[in-house]
Design an enzyme around this catalytic site. Sequence first.
Site, PDB file in Angstrom:
ATOM      1  CB  CYS A 144      19.667   4.934  75.912  1.00 41.08           C
ATOM      2  SG  CYS A 144      20.172   3.312  76.428  1.00 41.08           S
ATOM      3  NE  ARG A 157      16.297  -5.176  77.673  1.00 42.24           N
ATOM      4  CZ  ARG A 157      16.358  -4.349  78.692  1.00 42.24           C
ATOM      5  NH1 ARG A 157      16.216  -4.819  79.927  1.00 42.24           N
ATOM      6  NH2 ARG A 157      16.583  -3.069  78.514  1.00 42.24           N
ATOM      7  CD  GLN A 216      13.400  -0.524  78.184  1.00 42.15           C
ATOM      8  OE1 GLN A 216      13.919   0.130  77.284  1.00 42.15           O
ATOM      9  NE2 GLN A 216      14.092  -1.015  79.185  1.00 42.15           N
ATOM     10  CG  ASP A 268      13.875   3.891  77.704  1.00 46.16           C
ATOM     11  OD1 ASP A 268      14.242   4.332  78.803  1.00 46.16           O
ATOM     12  OD2 ASP A 268      14.585   3.169  76.971  1.00 46.16           O
ATOM     13  CG  HIS A 327      17.141   8.060  77.312  1.00 44.33           C
ATOM     14  ND1 HIS A 327      16.320   7.307  76.515  1.00 44.33           N
ATOM     15  CD2 HIS A 327      17.816   7.191  78.109  1.00 44.33           C
ATOM     16  CE1 HIS A 327      16.503   6.026  76.810  1.00 44.33           C
ATOM     17  NE2 HIS A 327      17.386   5.917  77.765  1.00 44.33           N
ATOM     18  CE  LYS A 366      18.554   0.071  89.575  1.00 45.79           C
ATOM     19  NZ  LYS A 366      18.419  -1.055  88.680  1.00 45.79           N
ATOM     20  CG  HIS A 376      19.462   5.823  81.204  1.00 48.54           C
ATOM     21  ND1 HIS A 376      19.459   5.074  80.054  1.00 48.54           N
ATOM     22  CD2 HIS A 376      20.714   6.301  81.331  1.00 48.54           C
ATOM     23  CE1 HIS A 376      20.666   5.088  79.514  1.00 48.54           C
ATOM     24  NE2 HIS A 376      21.445   5.825  80.274  1.00 48.54           N
TER      25      HIS A 376
END
Length: 672
Positions: free
Chosen positions: A361, A390, A408, A410, A412, A493, A539
Site C-alpha cells: 500500500c 514477512r 498479494q 493487492d 487500493h 474490514k 484495501h
Amino acid sequence: MVVPMETEEMEQVTDGFALFTDRSVVAMRVNGELKDLATTVTETDTVEPVTIDSPDGLNILRHSTAHVLAQAVQAVNPEAKLGIGPPVTDGFYYDFDVETPFTPEDLKALDKEMSRIVRAGQRFIRRVVTDDEARAELAAEPYKLELIGLKGGAAEGGAVPGDAGESVEVGAGELTIYDNVDPKSGETVWKDLCRGPHLPNTRMIGNGWALMRVAAAYWRGSEKNPQLQRIYGTAWPTKDELRAYQHRLEEAAKRDHRKLGAELDLFSFPDEIGSGLAVFHPKGGIVRAEIENYLRDQLVSHDYELVNSPHITKGSLFETSGHLQWYKEGMFPAMHLDEEIDGEGNVTKQGQDYYLKPMNCPFHNLIFRARGRSYRELPLRLAEFGTVYRYEKSGTLSGLTRVRGLTQDDAHIYVTDEQVKDELKRQLEFVFETLRGYGLDDFYLELSTKDPDKYVGSDEQWEVATETLREVGMESGLDLVPDPGGAAFYGPKISVQARDAIGRTWQLSTVQLDFNQPERFELEYTASDGTKKQPIMIHRALLGSIERFFAILLEHYAGAFPLWLAPVQVIGIPVADEYAPYLGAIVAQLKGSGVRAQIDGSDDRMQKKIRNATTSKIPVQLIAGETDRAAETVSFRFRDGTQENGVPVAEAIERIRAAIADHRMVATQGDL
RNA sequence: GCCGGCUUGGCGCAAUUGGUAGCGCACCGCUCUUGUAAAGCGGUGGUUGCGGGUUCGAGUCCCGCAGCCGGCUCCA
C-alpha cells in the site's frame, strides 16, 4: 436453535428423567438455559429436550468425555494439575500441568483407563458450592483456584472476560462442582469444578470417541503464561459417526496441497532457500500463471489500473505508513546500506536502512501522490500482484498457506466520502463474480471490527465505517458473521469466506477501509469546488496471496483441476507407435490454438500411458489407432475412465477450446 | 518464538537385542508395442538431514543444530 420435540404440561415438581424417556435425550433447556436432566422443574417452567445428536447435545457429550479424560489422567498420574477442558469443533481437549509431556504410549494407557470409566457408568452429580468451599476442595488445583478468582469478574449471564474456554468451568452466578459417583458403591471417585451440564452418566459416552493428539498450549491463551500439555480428543454419539469423522480426516489428508504439490510436481520448498520460501515447478508455474491471467483480465475489464512497485524500499516509507511502528517484528531486518567508515572507524557517510516490503500500500500511495489528482479520477483503482516478505515466526509456517514470501493480488482504491458505499458494493460483487470464475461459489461474510487495544483514528470514524460495511454486507444477502476485535489497526474490514468441495471454509477476499494512511501520506484530490480533500482508501485483496489461493484451489479440486487450469490439458496416446505421427499432427493443431497438449512418446505401452495420464490427473486423453486414423477421428478418454470414440478431429479441437474458454470442469463423458 | 514428534537414494517404505544399508515406483539402457489403469530383462543412484560424542563397531544409544509435522501464540 432447538425445536421443542414436546413441551410437557407439568402439574408438579419433577425432573428431566421423568419427562423424557427417550434415551437420546441427554439434557434439557429450562427456560432457555441448558440443564442436567436431574434438574428439578415446575409447571411454570418451559422445558425442551436436548438430544445427543443436536449441537448442544454434542457439546455436552464432548465435554463429559473431556471430564473422563481428566479423570483418567489423574488416575494414571495423580500429580497432574487440571487446566480447562471445553468442547471444540468435532471434539474436545483438556489441558494439564504435568512434569513430563505425554507420549503416544501414555495416550494408549489413558485410552484404556477412559474405557474403564465409561463402562463403569459413573453418574455426573451436580453440587452447588460457595467460593470458599470450592477453594477448600480444590486446594491442590492451582489453575482451578485461579478460575474461581476470575468468576467474580464475570459479566451477568456471560462468559469470563477474554474467554478462551474458561466459561465451561465457571459461568456467571453460582459455582458448581460435578462429582463422579460410582453407581455400585455410591462413592465419589473424582470431581471437577464445572458449570455443566453433563450427560447423566459416563456410560452414555459409549464408544464413539478417540484421543487424537497431544500439544502444548499456553494457560489461558497467553504467551506470558506457563505452557500446559493439551490432549485433543473427538467424541460422537455412535462408533459409526466416529468412523465417518475419521474417514473425513483421511479424505482431507489425501487432498493436502503439500502432498499433492509433490505428487503432481507443482512446487517445492528447497531447504537451501529457507523456510517458507517456495519455488514453483513448470506444472505449478503454469497453473499459477493461469490464476493470475484470469484475474488480470478481470481487473482490466473492471476499470482497474495495473501498477508495479519494487521489492525493497528505504525504511522511511514504512515509517510514514506506520508499519515499522506496528509490525516491525514481522518484517525482515533492515539492510544497512551506503555507510562509509574511515580508517579510525568513524562514520564518514551516514548509511540508510532498506527493508524488504511487507505491504504494497505505501507504494500505491506514492503513485497516487505522484501528481495532482482530480475528483474526476475517483474512484482510482490501483492493482498489483505485489510480492511481499514477512518474517513469520518459524512455528507458524505451513505449506503454501503460511509463508515468508508471498504475492498479494493487492488493490487500493481511492474514493470520495460519497463514493464509499457504492464502491464497497461494487467490490463485493466483483469479488463474487471473480471467485465463481475459479469454481468457488459458496460464500459467507465476516465483519471484523475494532480491537479496542490496537487501533488508530477516532471512534466516530470507526463507527461510520463499520456501519457502512455492515450495511453493504447485509445488502449482499449473504450471512454476515461478526468478528469482534478482528480488524487491523487502521480500519474495519469485511471478508469473504468460501466453502470448498469438502465443506471447509477459507478466508479469501478482504475489503478493508483505511482512514489512517491517506492522512499519514497527506493524500488529497481537488474537489469540484476547487477545494483540496482527502480521499478514503479501500484495501482490497481478492485472492489473498496467490500462493495460499493456489493451495486452496489445489485442495478444493484435490489436484483434478478444471480444464483451463490443468497444467497439461490434453495428452495424446497412440495405440501403437505407428499412430504417433497422426496424433502428433492433431496435438500440434491444439498447441497452435493455445491448448497445452502433449503426446506421450515414451516407449510405454498404451495401457501404461493411460494409467500415467490418469494418475497425473490430465483431464483429456486423446487416443487414436487404426480405426480413428482411417476415419480421421480421435477418441476421448476422461479422468473417470469414461470414453467417447470416433470424434471428428476438427470437432474435437473445437470442443476442447470451448471447454477451456468456459472454465469448465472436464471429468467425465458429457463434460466436453 | 514455545511444547512434542519425525527426518533412510527423486517419491513411498524395510532393516532381529548396536554387527557388511534393502524393496517398490520413478530414472537410464536393450527387447517389445494394434483400442482404454502397470510388457520383459538389465543398470545407475544412499558416507541413513548436518555436526559432535559413547563403542572394537552407530541408520539403531547420547548431546547440539537445521528442516518438516501437530498444536499454542501470532497473522498488517
